[in-house]
Design a protein around this motif. Structure first.
Motif, PDB file in Angstrom:
ATOM      1  N   LEU A 135       0.830  -1.215   0.000  1.00 38.09           N
ATOM      2  CA  LEU A 135       0.000   0.000   0.000  1.00 38.09           C
ATOM      3  C   LEU A 135       0.858   1.256   0.000  1.00 38.09           C
ATOM      4  N   GLU A 136       1.985   1.222   0.687  1.00 41.03           N
ATOM      5  CA  GLU A 136       2.916   2.353   0.647  1.00 41.03           C
ATOM      6  C   GLU A 136       3.425   2.559  -0.777  1.00 41.03           C
ATOM      7  N   ALA A 137       3.750   1.456  -1.466  1.00 39.65           N
ATOM      8  CA  ALA A 137       4.213   1.561  -2.857  1.00 39.65           C
ATOM      9  C   ALA A 137       3.123   2.137  -3.756  1.00 39.65           C
ATOM     10  N   LEU A 138       1.882   1.695  -3.581  1.00 44.32           N
ATOM     11  CA  LEU A 138       0.778   2.257  -4.365  1.00 44.32           C
ATOM     12  C   LEU A 138       0.606   3.741  -4.086  1.00 44.32           C
ATOM     13  N   SER A 139       0.709   4.124  -2.826  1.00 41.58           N
ATOM     14  CA  SER A 139       0.573   5.521  -2.450  1.00 41.58           C
ATOM     15  C   SER A 139       1.637   6.376  -3.122  1.00 41.58           C
ATOM     16  N   ARG A 140       2.789   5.777  -3.379  1.00 42.78           N
ATOM     17  CA  ARG A 140       3.922   6.505  -3.967  1.00 42.78           C
ATOM     18  C   ARG A 140       4.016   6.340  -5.481  1.00 42.78           C
ATOM     19  N   GLY A 141       2.990   5.762  -6.115  1.00 43.20           N
ATOM     20  CA  GLY A 141       2.958   5.761  -7.563  1.00 43.20           C
ATOM     21  C   GLY A 141       3.078   4.432  -8.270  1.00 43.20           C
ATOM     22  N   ALA A 142       3.127   3.319  -7.545  1.00 49.17           N
ATOM     23  CA  ALA A 142       3.138   2.015  -8.211  1.00 49.17           C
ATOM     24  C   ALA A 142       1.809   1.823  -8.946  1.00 49.17           C
ATOM     25  N   ASP A 143       1.830   1.041 -10.012  1.00 47.87           N
ATOM     26  CA  ASP A 143       0.622   0.810 -10.820  1.00 47.87           C
ATOM     27  C   ASP A 143      -0.344  -0.182 -10.185  1.00 47.87           C
ATOM     28  N   HIS A 144       0.193  -1.271  -9.643  1.00 46.17           N
ATOM     29  CA  HIS A 144      -0.649  -2.365  -9.142  1.00 46.17           C
ATOM     30  C   HIS A 144       0.123  -3.142  -8.089  1.00 46.17           C
ATOM     31  N   ALA A 145      -0.576  -3.680  -7.111  1.00 47.39           N
ATOM     32  CA  ALA A 145       0.055  -4.522  -6.090  1.00 47.39           C
ATOM     33  C   ALA A 145      -0.736  -5.803  -5.923  1.00 47.39           C
ATOM     34  N   THR A 146      -0.008  -6.905  -5.887  1.00 49.05           N
ATOM     35  CA  THR A 146      -0.583  -8.207  -5.571  1.00 49.05           C
ATOM     36  C   THR A 146      -0.074  -8.593  -4.192  1.00 49.05           C
ATOM     37  N   PHE A 147      -0.978  -9.043  -3.344  1.00 46.14           N
ATOM     38  CA  PHE A 147      -0.654  -9.407  -1.965  1.00 46.14           C
ATOM     39  C   PHE A 147      -0.843 -10.910  -1.782  1.00 46.14           C
ATOM     40  N   LEU A 148       0.165 -11.578  -1.215  1.00 41.83           N
ATOM     41  CA  LEU A 148       0.076 -12.993  -0.871  1.00 41.83           C
ATOM     42  C   LEU A 148       0.061 -13.101   0.645  1.00 41.83           C
ATOM     43  N   GLU A 149      -0.958 -13.761   1.182  1.00 38.91           N
ATOM     44  CA  GLU A 149      -1.090 -13.916   2.636  1.00 38.91           C
ATOM     45  C   GLU A 149      -1.946 -15.142   2.911  1.00 38.91           C
ATOM     46  N   THR A 150      -1.628 -15.859   3.989  1.00 34.63           N
ATOM     47  CA  THR A 150      -2.417 -17.048   4.343  1.00 34.63           C
ATOM     48  C   THR A 150      -3.218 -16.898   5.634  1.00 34.63           C
ATOM     49  N   GLY A 151      -2.812 -16.013   6.523  1.00 36.10           N
ATOM     50  CA  GLY A 151      -3.490 -15.878   7.811  1.00 36.10           C
ATOM     51  C   GLY A 151      -4.875 -15.267   7.677  1.00 36.10           C
ATOM     52  N   ARG A 152      -5.870 -15.932   8.227  1.00 38.19           N
ATOM     53  CA  ARG A 152      -7.262 -15.480   8.121  1.00 38.19           C
ATOM     54  C   ARG A 152      -7.454 -14.086   8.719  1.00 38.19           C
ATOM     55  N   CYS A 199      -8.092   2.575   1.759  1.00 35.03           N
ATOM     56  CA  CYS A 199      -7.307   3.390   0.820  1.00 35.03           C
ATOM     57  C   CYS A 199      -8.009   3.531  -0.532  1.00 35.03           C
ATOM     58  N   GLY A 200      -9.114   2.826  -0.724  1.00 32.79           N
ATOM     59  CA  GLY A 200      -9.829   2.885  -1.991  1.00 32.79           C
ATOM     60  C   GLY A 200      -9.026   2.288  -3.141  1.00 32.79           C
ATOM     61  N   GLU A 201      -8.254   1.263  -2.857  1.00 29.50           N
ATOM     62  CA  GLU A 201      -7.342   0.686  -3.851  1.00 29.50           C
ATOM     63  C   GLU A 201      -7.783  -0.682  -4.382  1.00 29.50           C
ATOM     64  N   GLU A 202      -9.054  -0.994  -4.279  1.00 32.01           N
ATOM     65  CA  GLU A 202      -9.524  -2.307  -4.746  1.00 32.01           C
ATOM     66  C   GLU A 202      -9.226  -2.542  -6.226  1.00 32.01           C
ATOM     67  N   ALA A 203      -9.317  -1.517  -7.057  1.00 30.14           N
ATOM     68  CA  ALA A 203      -9.128  -1.672  -8.504  1.00 30.14           C
ATOM     69  C   ALA A 203      -7.666  -1.894  -8.886  1.00 30.14           C
ATOM     70  N   ARG A 204      -6.737  -1.500  -7.995  1.00 30.86           N
ATOM     71  CA  ARG A 204      -5.317  -1.628  -8.335  1.00 30.86           C
ATOM     72  C   ARG A 204      -4.613  -2.682  -7.496  1.00 30.86           C
ATOM     73  N   THR A 205      -5.401  -3.610  -6.924  1.00 31.62           N
ATOM     74  CA  THR A 205      -4.818  -4.654  -6.084  1.00 31.62           C
ATOM     75  C   THR A 205      -5.444  -6.007  -6.378  1.00 31.62           C
ATOM     76  N   ALA A 206      -4.698  -7.029  -6.009  1.00 34.68           N
ATOM     77  CA  ALA A 206      -5.222  -8.400  -6.005  1.00 34.68           C
ATOM     78  C   ALA A 206      -4.733  -9.043  -4.716  1.00 34.68           C
ATOM     79  N   VAL A 207      -5.629  -9.745  -4.033  1.00 37.09           N
ATOM     80  CA  VAL A 207      -5.280 -10.449  -2.803  1.00 37.09           C
ATOM     81  C   VAL A 207      -5.419 -11.933  -3.083  1.00 37.09           C
ATOM     82  N   LEU A 208      -4.322 -12.659  -2.896  1.00 37.26           N
ATOM     83  CA  LEU A 208      -4.327 -14.109  -3.083  1.00 37.26           C
ATOM     84  C   LEU A 208      -4.073 -14.772  -1.735  1.00 37.26           C
ATOM     85  N   ALA A 209      -5.029 -15.552  -1.276  1.00 36.19           N
ATOM     86  CA  ALA A 209      -4.891 -16.272  -0.010  1.00 36.19           C
ATOM     87  C   ALA A 209      -4.056 -17.522  -0.278  1.00 36.19           C
TER      88      ALA A 209
END
Length: 189
Positions: free
Chosen positions: A64-81, A94-104
């Motif tokens: 999210l810090e990278a997106l705030s500073r101008g990155a185009d898109h962020a993909t997040f990998l996380e397993t913890g519920r 942050c209103g960043e749903e369109a520029r992110t993907a969350v993969l569990a």
């Protein structure tokens, strides 16, 4: 915990209670992003317009810090519920749903990437040797682009050897060690 700079500057981020998730401290994120932006090997293009992978994402603070500073898109990998719930809440705040993907999913067993990323963050639990395992799996699955910048956070006493990666910087911040490396390859490919 908050976003340090950029369009979401000052936005507070939710962190799950307890010790299971260890978010990167604000001051460490500030030092890291200053280094990425200002180091001789870095610069604005290290972050701006990049596809970002935030593996072991936890709260998503790095991506999210990278997106705030101008990155185009962020993909997040996380397993913890519980971490996934905080991550999704932070993306929404942050209103960043369109520029992110969350993969569990586990970063040591990622799905195949659609497009390689140019900026990769790895912040796994300390002392478990997860960075080399994740890097090998992410490379095999196509997540790490040619000459991508890889930032790994480990415990201060943990050694990190990633054959083929160029070590750009290593900085201790309390109990944490930030390692910045460049992936092999020509970015023009």
């Amino acid at each position: 915990m908050r976003i340090i700079a950029g369009r979401h500057r000052g936005r507070r981020l939710e962190a799950p209670p307890g010790e299971a998730t260890r978010p990167t401290a604000d001051r460490v994120r500030q030092a890291l992003f200053d280094m990425l932006w200002h180091a001789p090997w870095g610069g604005r293009t290290t972050i701006q317009d990049q596809l970002v992978l935030d593996a072991f994402a936890g709260t998503g603070a790095l991506g999210l810090e990278a997106l705030s500073r101008g990155a185009d898109h962020a993909t997040f990998l996380e397993t913890g519920r519980i971490a996934l719930a905080a991550l999704r809440a932070n993306i929404a705040a942050c209103g960043e749903e369109a520029r992110t993907a969350v993969l569990a999913t586990d970063a040591t067993r990622p799905p195949r990437a659609m497009v390689p990323c140019g900026l990769i963050f790895l912040d796994p639990p300390y002392g478990k040797g997860l960075v080399p395992r994740a890097v090998a799996a992410l490379e095999k699955a196509g997540w790490i682009g040619a000459a991508a910048i890889l930032v790994a956070e480990t415990g201060e006493q943990e050694a990190l050897d990633l054959p083929g990666f160029e070590r750009l910087a290593a900085r201790a911040h309390g109990a944490a060690m930030l390692h910045v490396l460049r992936a092999p390859g020509d970015p023009g490919c």
